[in-house]
Design an enzyme around this catalytic site. Structure first.
Site, PDB file in Angstrom:
ATOM      1  N   PHE A 155       0.811  -1.228   0.000  1.00  0.00           N
ATOM      2  CA  PHE A 155       0.000   0.000   0.000  1.00  0.00           C
ATOM      3  C   PHE A 155       0.840   1.273   0.000  1.00  0.00           C
ATOM      4  O   PHE A 155       0.360   2.337  -0.383  1.00  0.00           O
ATOM      5  CB  PHE A 155      -0.928   0.020   1.235  1.00  0.00           C
ATOM      6  CG  PHE A 155      -0.228   0.394   2.517  1.00  0.00           C
ATOM      7  CD1 PHE A 155       0.025   1.726   2.824  1.00  0.00           C
ATOM      8  CD2 PHE A 155       0.198  -0.579   3.413  1.00  0.00           C
ATOM      9  CE1 PHE A 155       0.690   2.075   3.995  1.00  0.00           C
ATOM     10  CE2 PHE A 155       0.866  -0.237   4.573  1.00  0.00           C
ATOM     11  CZ  PHE A 155       1.104   1.090   4.865  1.00  0.00           C
ATOM     12  N   LYS A 179      -1.614  -7.228  -9.084  1.00  0.00           N
ATOM     13  CA  LYS A 179      -2.535  -7.370  -7.948  1.00  0.00           C
ATOM     14  C   LYS A 179      -2.154  -6.224  -7.013  1.00  0.00           C
ATOM     15  O   LYS A 179      -1.237  -6.324  -6.209  1.00  0.00           O
ATOM     16  CB  LYS A 179      -2.345  -8.737  -7.271  1.00  0.00           C
ATOM     17  CG  LYS A 179      -3.569  -9.284  -6.570  1.00  0.00           C
ATOM     18  CD  LYS A 179      -4.152  -8.390  -5.497  1.00  0.00           C
ATOM     19  CE  LYS A 179      -3.388  -8.462  -4.193  1.00  0.00           C
ATOM     20  NZ  LYS A 179      -3.789  -7.426  -3.223  1.00  0.00           N
ATOM     21  N   GLU A 182      -5.057  -3.858  -1.863  1.00  0.00           N
ATOM     22  CA  GLU A 182      -6.503  -3.591  -1.744  1.00  0.00           C
ATOM     23  C   GLU A 182      -6.760  -2.308  -0.946  1.00  0.00           C
ATOM     24  O   GLU A 182      -7.883  -1.816  -0.905  1.00  0.00           O
ATOM     25  CB  GLU A 182      -7.233  -4.790  -1.135  1.00  0.00           C
ATOM     26  CG  GLU A 182      -6.836  -5.181   0.280  1.00  0.00           C
ATOM     27  CD  GLU A 182      -5.627  -6.117   0.342  1.00  0.00           C
ATOM     28  OE1 GLU A 182      -4.664  -5.914  -0.418  1.00  0.00           O
ATOM     29  OE2 GLU A 182      -5.647  -7.029   1.188  1.00  0.00           O
ATOM     30  N   SER A 232       5.389  -7.003   3.149  1.00  0.00           N
ATOM     31  CA  SER A 232       5.997  -7.293   4.447  1.00  0.00           C
ATOM     32  C   SER A 232       6.773  -8.616   4.397  1.00  0.00           C
ATOM     33  O   SER A 232       6.495  -9.486   3.561  1.00  0.00           O
ATOM     34  CB  SER A 232       4.902  -7.357   5.510  1.00  0.00           C
ATOM     35  OG  SER A 232       3.981  -8.362   5.157  1.00  0.00           O
ATOM     36  N   CYS A 287       9.730   1.389   3.141  1.00  0.00           N
ATOM     37  CA  CYS A 287      10.616   0.265   3.449  1.00  0.00           C
ATOM     38  C   CYS A 287      12.044   0.747   3.648  1.00  0.00           C
ATOM     39  O   CYS A 287      12.861   0.071   4.241  1.00  0.00           O
ATOM     40  CB  CYS A 287      10.583  -0.742   2.311  1.00  0.00           C
ATOM     41  SG  CYS A 287      11.150  -0.030   0.776  1.00  0.00           S
ATOM     42  N   GLU A 389      10.046  -4.343  12.510  1.00  0.00           N
ATOM     43  CA  GLU A 389       9.713  -3.180  11.699  1.00  0.00           C
ATOM     44  C   GLU A 389       8.444  -2.537  12.266  1.00  0.00           C
ATOM     45  O   GLU A 389       7.429  -3.209  12.442  1.00  0.00           O
ATOM     46  CB  GLU A 389       9.447  -3.604  10.244  1.00  0.00           C
ATOM     47  CG  GLU A 389       9.117  -2.421   9.342  1.00  0.00           C
ATOM     48  CD  GLU A 389       8.768  -2.827   7.901  1.00  0.00           C
ATOM     49  OE1 GLU A 389       8.026  -3.802   7.719  1.00  0.00           O
ATOM     50  OE2 GLU A 389       9.245  -2.158   6.969  1.00  0.00           O
TER      51      GLU A 389
HETATM   52  P1  NAD Z   1       1.572  -6.688   2.998  1.00  0.00           P
HETATM   53  O1  NAD Z   1       2.606  -7.732   3.028  1.00  0.00           O
HETATM   54  O2  NAD Z   1       0.524  -6.705   4.041  1.00  0.00           O
HETATM   55  O3  NAD Z   1       0.780  -6.699   1.593  1.00  0.00           O
HETATM   56  C1  NAD Z   1       1.463  -6.654   0.371  1.00  0.00           C
HETATM   57  C2  NAD Z   1       0.620  -7.359  -0.688  1.00  0.00           C
HETATM   58  O4  NAD Z   1       0.457  -8.736  -0.332  1.00  0.00           O
HETATM   59  C3  NAD Z   1      -0.781  -6.775  -0.836  1.00  0.00           C
HETATM   60  O5  NAD Z   1      -1.096  -6.709  -2.204  1.00  0.00           O
HETATM   61  C4  NAD Z   1      -1.660  -7.769  -0.089  1.00  0.00           C
HETATM   62  O6  NAD Z   1      -2.952  -7.879  -0.638  1.00  0.00           O
HETATM   63  C5  NAD Z   1      -0.918  -9.088  -0.256  1.00  0.00           C
HETATM   64  N1  NAD Z   1      -1.084  -9.978   0.907  1.00  0.00           N
HETATM   65  C6  NAD Z   1      -1.175  -9.619   2.210  1.00  0.00           C
HETATM   66  N2  NAD Z   1      -1.282 -10.706   2.987  1.00  0.00           N
HETATM   67  C7  NAD Z   1      -1.260 -11.780   2.160  1.00  0.00           C
HETATM   68  C8  NAD Z   1      -1.329 -13.189   2.381  1.00  0.00           C
HETATM   69  N3  NAD Z   1      -1.453 -13.700   3.596  1.00  0.00           N
HETATM   70  N4  NAD Z   1      -1.267 -14.009   1.306  1.00  0.00           N
HETATM   71  C9  NAD Z   1      -1.131 -13.499   0.062  1.00  0.00           C
HETATM   72  N5  NAD Z   1      -1.068 -12.162  -0.202  1.00  0.00           N
HETATM   73  C10 NAD Z   1      -1.125 -11.314   0.838  1.00  0.00           C
HETATM   74  O7  NAD Z   1       2.350  -5.272   2.988  1.00  0.00           O
HETATM   75  P2  NAD Z   1       1.735  -3.819   3.104  1.00  0.00           P
HETATM   76  O8  NAD Z   1       1.262  -3.611   4.494  1.00  0.00           O
HETATM   77  O9  NAD Z   1       0.806  -3.551   1.997  1.00  0.00           O
HETATM   78  O10 NAD Z   1       3.045  -2.934   2.823  1.00  0.00           O
HETATM   79  C11 NAD Z   1       3.954  -2.565   3.812  1.00  0.00           C
HETATM   80  C12 NAD Z   1       5.126  -3.520   3.858  1.00  0.00           C
HETATM   81  O11 NAD Z   1       5.782  -3.564   2.590  1.00  0.00           O
HETATM   82  C13 NAD Z   1       6.195  -3.060   4.831  1.00  0.00           C
HETATM   83  O12 NAD Z   1       6.693  -4.183   5.507  1.00  0.00           O
HETATM   84  C14 NAD Z   1       7.255  -2.443   3.934  1.00  0.00           C
HETATM   85  O13 NAD Z   1       8.556  -2.412   4.489  1.00  0.00           O
HETATM   86  C15 NAD Z   1       7.187  -3.345   2.749  1.00  0.00           C
HETATM   87  N6  NAD Z   1       7.752  -2.718   1.569  1.00  0.00           N
HETATM   88  C16 NAD Z   1       8.933  -3.179   1.109  1.00  0.00           C
HETATM   89  C17 NAD Z   1       9.532  -2.574   0.024  1.00  0.00           C
HETATM   90  C18 NAD Z   1      10.855  -3.039  -0.486  1.00  0.00           C
HETATM   91  O14 NAD Z   1      11.261  -2.571  -1.532  1.00  0.00           O
HETATM   92  N7  NAD Z   1      11.550  -3.929   0.176  1.00  0.00           N
HETATM   93  C19 NAD Z   1       8.894  -1.491  -0.617  1.00  0.00           C
HETATM   94  C20 NAD Z   1       7.663  -1.063  -0.121  1.00  0.00           C
HETATM   95  C21 NAD Z   1       7.096  -1.691   0.970  1.00  0.00           C
END
Ligand code: NAD
Length: 506
Positions: A155, A179, A182, A232, A287, A389
């Site tokens: 997000f 994808k 959401e 994450s 991140c 984090e």
């Molecule tokens: P998230 O992991 O909750 O969600 C990311 C994506 O995965 C979303 O599209 C979500 O719908 C999907 N998702 C969530 N849970 C899932 C599951 N159980 N099974 C399958 N798909 C699932 O992350 P977020 O809260 O949207 O974003 C923040 C996180 O992203 C932070 O940890 C941040 O550090 C990380 N991030 C990393 C980078 C990088 O380059 N390393 C860049 C941006 C964000």
């Protein structure tokens, strides 16, 4: 939570058009600055995901066979449309993510770097050619697109991360399914309209909205050949393991816990300014946000904490619509509560709260998901907040007595996305960049996020798989190398059968 008057009903974008959800399942999209629900996003069923994959699969061969220059031209038109529609994009990003306009513009500009690199795909697709490798045989290696590929995005960068994950994938000839998160689907849907307007054939760009149901189908469906994930760490690990089990090429980028080491010789006023922007910008939901300041020596620590306190107390937290806002809310009420719990827990475990973001009026009185800037001193490796984090504006001070101690503590952490050192001592900087085990390293740079034509990724728990986001590695990730050996004999030239393994020096 307040309900808005007009709640928008969102769609998917499949085969070149907006498609209503059929699963009957919807997620709420909020405006984090007001707490209002502004839209309902459809959450795809397995059948809907399959339909989207099938449409992409059908569209792929013609796009693969389209001239590289023609594909690059469409990406160029898309790039121009992004800049022509910058104000609209910024408004969407701010509305659904809560970040400030300046910050939204910054992420869009960084995202454009990936599109710029993708326009240069013809150069990155060049292969290798050898003549007369043996017996009138010429050999070449060429890069071919994979087919249907999927990007799953977080997000916190509604446009930069999707652009970085997908622009090159499109340019090198794949059919791409995004994808989107959401929580921020509106920006991705608008980007779909721009691809269409740029002339991208239907089916080559898909936005499949949904949750883990859609993600699991992308991970398991044999027609999907590669997965680029950003999110994450626990989910990144799951994506990598599940995708790899189903034979896919996967790069899964995870979370970060990024340290800024401050040597005693650094200019502390400069360091404080760098830290505040890098630590609290976007309400620390990056991140690559600096999570922890590591001053070397007690005197350095005491001096910088005093400078920081004054500057942090003057920061303005508020809506993107207000003048002078330094940063906005976090993404959800759930996220707000989790950040507050992390602060409470750190305090119980012995942290000294220098600046307390829990006590601001806006935190208590607004329906928006605000938390003020919080600074916690005397954090030690035994405390949970040292490693975990925290995706919100609670930042740490870890006092160390030497550069060696700082390097040791950082190298023992699981997350290894970014790190930086502030110093005027070239020897210290060189030792640091050599010995530190982190993917992206800065020297006197607040956030060492590489430019779009360099590779971007962390190490250890911050990345599963070998690919990078941004950079030339994207062209490698989204293509497969085929090596062709060819011989054109003179018609009627005499040949014999040979049963020995082919050798080229006879
Ligand atoms: P998230 O992991 O909750 O969600 C990311 C994506 O995965 C979303 O599209 C979500 O719908 C999907 N998702 C969530 N849970 C899932 C599951 N159980 N099974 C399958 N798909 C699932 O992350 P977020 O809260 O949207 O974003 C923040 C996180 O992203 C932070 O940890 C941040 O550090 C990380 N991030 C990393 C980078 C990088 O380059 N390393 C860049 C941006 C964000």
């Amino acid at each position: 939570m307040a309900e808005s008057v007009a709640i928008k009903q969102l769609t998917h974008f499949i085969n070149g058009k907006a498609v209503d959800g059929k699963s009957g399942r919807y997620g709420d999209v909020s405006n984090p600055s007001t707490g209002e629900i502004i839209a309902k996003v459809p959450l795809a069923s397995v059948e809907e995901a399959r339909e989207a994959i099938e449409a992409a699969k059908t569209a792929f061969p013609a796009w693969r066979d389209t001239a590289v220059a023609k594909r690059a031209e469409i990406v160029m038109r898309f790039r121009n449309l992004l800049t022509e529609n910058m104000d609209r994009l910024i408004e969407l990003i701010c509305t659904e993510s809560g970040k400030t306009k300046e910050d939204a513009k910054g992420e869009l500009t960084r995202g454009l770097e990936s599109v710029d690199l993708a326009i240069g795909a013809p150069h990155l697709l060049k292969g290798e050619y050898s003549v007369n490798v043996g017996g009138q045989i010429n050999a070449y290696s060429a890069k071919y697109p994979l087919g249907v590929v999927a990007a799953i995005s977080p997000f916190n960068f509604p446009i930069m991360v999707p652009l970085a994950q997908t622009s090159m994938a499109v340019a090198v000839g794949n059919a791409v399914i995004l994808k989107a998160s959401e929580k921020v689907p509106m920006t991705a849907l608008f980007v779909s309209e721009l691809w269409k307007e740029a002339g991208l054939p239907d089916g080559i760009w898909t936005v499949l909205n949904g949750d883990k149901v859609a993600v699991n189908e992308l991970l398991e469906n044999p027609a999907v050949h590669a997965i680029s994930f950003v999110g994450s760490t626990p989910v990144a690990k799951y994506i990598y393991e599940t995708g790899a089990k189903h034979g896919k090429r996967v790069t899964a980028l995870g979370g970060g816990k990024n340290n800024m080491v401050v040597m005693p010789d650094a200019d502390l006023e400069q360091v404080a300014n760098a830290f505040i922007g890098a630590a609290y910008g976007a309400a620390s939901q990056r991140c690559m946000a600096i999570s922890t300041l590591m001053p070397v020596g007690e005197e350095t620590a005491d001096r910088i904490v005093a400078i920081l306190k004054e500057k942090i107390d003057a920061l303005k937290v508020g809506s993107y619509e207000e003048e002078g806002t330094d940063f906005g809310p976090v993404i959800s009420n759930e996220s707000k509560q989790s950040v507050i719990e992390s602060i409470d827990q750190a305090e119980k475990q012995g942290a000294k709260v220098v600046c307390d973001g829990r006590s601001l009026d806006i935190v208590k009185n607004s329906n928006g998901f605000y938390i003020g800037p919080t600074l916690l001193d005397h954090i030690t490796p035994e405390m949970d907040i040292f490693d975990n984090e925290v995706f919100g504006p609670a930042r740490n001070i870890v006092r160390v007595q030497s550069l060696e101690q700082a390097i040791g503590l950082i190298n023992d952490q699981e997350l290894a996305n970014g790190v930086t050192i502030f110093t005027n001592d070239g020897h210290a900087a060189r030792k640091f960049t050599t010995e530190i085990d982190v993917g992206m390293v800065g020297v006197n740079v607040p956030i060492p996020i590489p430019v779009g034509y360099h590779n971007f990724a962390g190490f250890k728990g911050s990345r599963f798989g070998e690919g990078h986001m941004f950079g030339p590695d994207q062209a490698r990730f989204y293509t497969k190398t085929k090596t062709v050996s060819e011989r054109w004999l003179t018609p009627s030239e005499a040949t014999t059968s040979t049963f020995a393994f082919p050798s080229n020096n006879d």
